[in-house]
Design a protein around this motif. Structure first.
Motif, PDB file in Angstrom:
ATOM      1  N   SER A 293      49.888  33.293  51.095  1.00  0.00           N
ATOM      2  CA  SER A 293      49.026  32.902  49.988  1.00  0.00           C
ATOM      3  C   SER A 293      49.109  33.987  48.928  1.00  0.00           C
ATOM      4  O   SER A 293      49.352  35.153  49.261  1.00  0.00           O
ATOM      5  N   ARG A 294      48.936  33.612  47.681  1.00  0.00           N
ATOM      6  CA  ARG A 294      48.960  34.614  46.620  1.00  0.00           C
ATOM      7  C   ARG A 294      48.277  34.084  45.381  1.00  0.00           C
ATOM      8  O   ARG A 294      48.175  32.893  45.165  1.00  0.00           O
ATOM      9  N   ARG A 295      47.807  35.063  44.551  1.00  0.00           N
ATOM     10  CA  ARG A 295      47.264  34.754  43.232  1.00  0.00           C
ATOM     11  C   ARG A 295      48.101  35.529  42.230  1.00  0.00           C
ATOM     12  O   ARG A 295      48.398  36.699  42.443  1.00  0.00           O
ATOM     13  N   GLN A 296      48.451  34.910  41.125  1.00  0.00           N
ATOM     14  CA  GLN A 296      49.326  35.513  40.141  1.00  0.00           C
ATOM     15  C   GLN A 296      48.692  35.457  38.763  1.00  0.00           C
ATOM     16  O   GLN A 296      48.014  34.492  38.419  1.00  0.00           O
TER      17      GLN A 296
ATOM     18  N   ASP B  17      47.831  31.409  38.513  1.00  0.00           N
ATOM     19  CA  ASP B  17      47.959  30.314  39.460  1.00  0.00           C
ATOM     20  C   ASP B  17      47.976  30.851  40.888  1.00  0.00           C
ATOM     21  O   ASP B  17      47.957  32.055  41.126  1.00  0.00           O
ATOM     22  N   THR B  18      47.971  29.922  41.827  1.00  0.00           N
ATOM     23  CA  THR B  18      48.083  30.259  43.242  1.00  0.00           C
ATOM     24  C   THR B  18      49.464  29.847  43.727  1.00  0.00           C
ATOM     25  O   THR B  18      50.192  29.127  43.042  1.00  0.00           O
TER      26      THR B  18
ATOM     27  N   SER C 106      48.460  42.652  53.647  1.00  0.00           N
ATOM     28  CA  SER C 106      48.198  42.594  52.211  1.00  0.00           C
ATOM     29  C   SER C 106      49.454  43.007  51.460  1.00  0.00           C
ATOM     30  O   SER C 106      50.111  43.985  51.830  1.00  0.00           O
TER      31      SER C 106
ATOM     32  N   SER D 196      51.340  43.428  47.455  1.00  0.00           N
ATOM     33  CA  SER D 196      51.256  43.486  46.000  1.00  0.00           C
ATOM     34  C   SER D 196      52.663  43.289  45.443  1.00  0.00           C
ATOM     35  O   SER D 196      53.613  43.908  45.945  1.00  0.00           O
ATOM     36  N   ILE D 197      52.823  42.423  44.453  1.00  0.00           N
ATOM     37  CA  ILE D 197      54.127  42.175  43.848  1.00  0.00           C
ATOM     38  C   ILE D 197      53.974  42.265  42.336  1.00  0.00           C
ATOM     39  O   ILE D 197      53.155  41.570  41.748  1.00  0.00           O
TER      40      ILE D 197
ATOM     41  N   ILE E 133      51.826  39.968  37.727  1.00  0.00           N
ATOM     42  CA  ILE E 133      51.235  40.729  38.823  1.00  0.00           C
ATOM     43  C   ILE E 133      50.725  39.733  39.852  1.00  0.00           C
ATOM     44  O   ILE E 133      50.243  38.664  39.507  1.00  0.00           O
ATOM     45  N   ASN E 134      50.880  40.081  41.125  1.00  0.00           N
ATOM     46  CA  ASN E 134      50.539  39.175  42.215  1.00  0.00           C
ATOM     47  C   ASN E 134      49.777  39.920  43.307  1.00  0.00           C
ATOM     48  O   ASN E 134      50.121  41.050  43.640  1.00  0.00           O
ATOM     49  N   ALA E 135      48.783  39.258  43.866  1.00  0.00           N
ATOM     50  CA  ALA E 135      48.128  39.716  45.085  1.00  0.00           C
ATOM     51  C   ALA E 135      48.449  38.704  46.172  1.00  0.00           C
ATOM     52  O   ALA E 135      48.193  37.512  46.004  1.00  0.00           O
ATOM     53  N   GLY E 136      49.020  39.177  47.265  1.00  0.00           N
ATOM     54  CA  GLY E 136      49.445  38.264  48.318  1.00  0.00           C
ATOM     55  C   GLY E 136      48.874  38.633  49.667  1.00  0.00           C
ATOM     56  O   GLY E 136      48.428  39.763  49.904  1.00  0.00           O
ATOM     57  N   LEU E 137      48.904  37.667  50.549  1.00  0.00           N
ATOM     58  CA  LEU E 137      48.468  37.873  51.929  1.00  0.00           C
ATOM     59  C   LEU E 137      49.380  37.072  52.848  1.00  0.00           C
ATOM     60  O   LEU E 137      49.625  35.897  52.613  1.00  0.00           O
TER      61      LEU E 137
END
Lengths: 159, 177
Positions: free
Chosen positions: B60-63, B74-75, B113, B115-116, B131-135
């Motif tokens: 999963s990620r949020r960008q 977006d997700t 966790s 980070s991209i 920038i992205n936060a991912g899991l």
């Protein structure tokens, strides 16, 4: 550029403030230039987390941008250097790089990245209006609630 | 030195995927730095796919991304991390996208966790930075990383990915409390 591990901790019980103190200006004769903090939060807290230096959380300005997964994102200003938003949940991760932390002729600036795949992704830039060299780095959140057991915090010096 | 080189893949011919395997379990975090270009020819942009351990679930990620005049958030997919910053072969010649993927505590039995940060460069009207936060919801240690793409079918020669390991520790007399 090389990273030098300075200190790390994994919480064995909840803790409301993490403090890295006695930060040196050099290690084994290698002068340090920047600091890098990596934080991996394992449990939920409900408040924005931030870093400050030398026991002084005043005189800070920052700008922040982020996206929640829909819309066009957001941007705002703040009076602390973010390392996470409120409503943290398991899997929130943060990095912060503090530049020229030993300098005594400039204010201290930091770039941070943080996010939680279930909530948002953020980046911020902050400035501590002090020419003091940094020898202590603090991590807290605004409501003084504790970071959860298992959360890890690692500090590196960049030569 | 706390950050150590692990392995690098640099393509001398086109290849469908880039894979970093047999990642040692001796570090605390991983950092992957990549420079990539897809062979998609009908558009300037492709989408990068990133998977761990060959597993196609639990992502999963949020960008947040911007192109200089607008931004959007977006997700992502659940089958892989999908990142919108991959130069395709209709973008400016000799231009490769850049990105950095950071995995904290990659050996932990907790979810991972990620980070991209990435950029798609183009000397034209369409270029993006994200920038992205991912899991990755998986308790396994990350032992391999596989890069593929959505639209094209190969990375072009010159594409590269370099993996570093970062080890937490103590030195210099720093006290943590």
């Amino acid at each position: 550029m090389s990273y030098i591990a300075l200190a790390t901790t994994t919480l064995t019980s909840p803790d409301a403030e993490i403090v890295f103190s006695n930060i040196p200006t050099s290690v084994n004769g290698v002068a340090l230039r920047d600091l890098v903090l990596v934080a991996d939060f394992t449990t939920a807290t409900s408040s924005t987390s931030y870093i400050f230096f030398n026991g002084n959380d005043a005189n800070v300005t920052s700008v922040r941008m982020g996206g929640t997964g829909s819309g066009s994102g957001y941007s705002d200003t703040y009076t602390k250097i973010f390392i996470s938003a409120g409503n943290q949940t398991t899997g929130q991760f943060a990095t912060a790089q503090v530049f020229d932390f030993t300098a005594t002729d400039k204010h201290k600036t930091a770039l941070t990245r943080n996010g939680n795949a279930g909530t948002l992704t953020q980046a911020s830039a902050g400035r501590w209006a002090s020419t003091s060299a940094i020898n202590v780095l603090h991590i807290k959140n605004e409501s003084n609630t504790a970071f959860g057991t298992g959360s890890t915090f690692s500090l590196y010096g960049v030569a | 030195m706390t950050m150590r080189f692990i392995q690098r893949v640099e393509l001398t011919s086109n290849q469908a995927a880039i894979e970093l395997t047999s990642i040692p379990s001796t570090f605390t975090d991983l950092k992957l730095v990549y420079s990539l270009r897809s062979n998609r020819s009908d558009a300037p942009l492709d989408v990068l796919f990133i998977r761990f351990n060959g597993i196609d679930s639990g992502y999963s990620r949020r960008q947040l991304r911007g192109n200089g005049s607008s931004s959007t958030s977006d997700t992502g997919d659940t089958q892989q991390f999908n990142v919108y910053g991959l130069n395709a072969n209709n973008s400016t010649a000799n231009t490769f996208s850049n990105g950095e993927l950071y995995i904290a505590n990659y050996r932990s039995s907790n979810n991972k966790s990620v980070s991209i940060d990435d950029v798609f460069e183009n000397n034209a009207t369409e270029a993006w930075q994200g920038i992205n936060a991912g899991l990755w919801s998986n308790s396994a240690a990350v032992s391999s990383i596989r890069l593929t793409m959505l639209f094209g079918n190969s990375f072009l020669s010159g594409s590269s990915a370099t993996l570093y390991g970062i080890t937490a520790g103590s030195s210099g007399g720093v006290v943590v409390s």
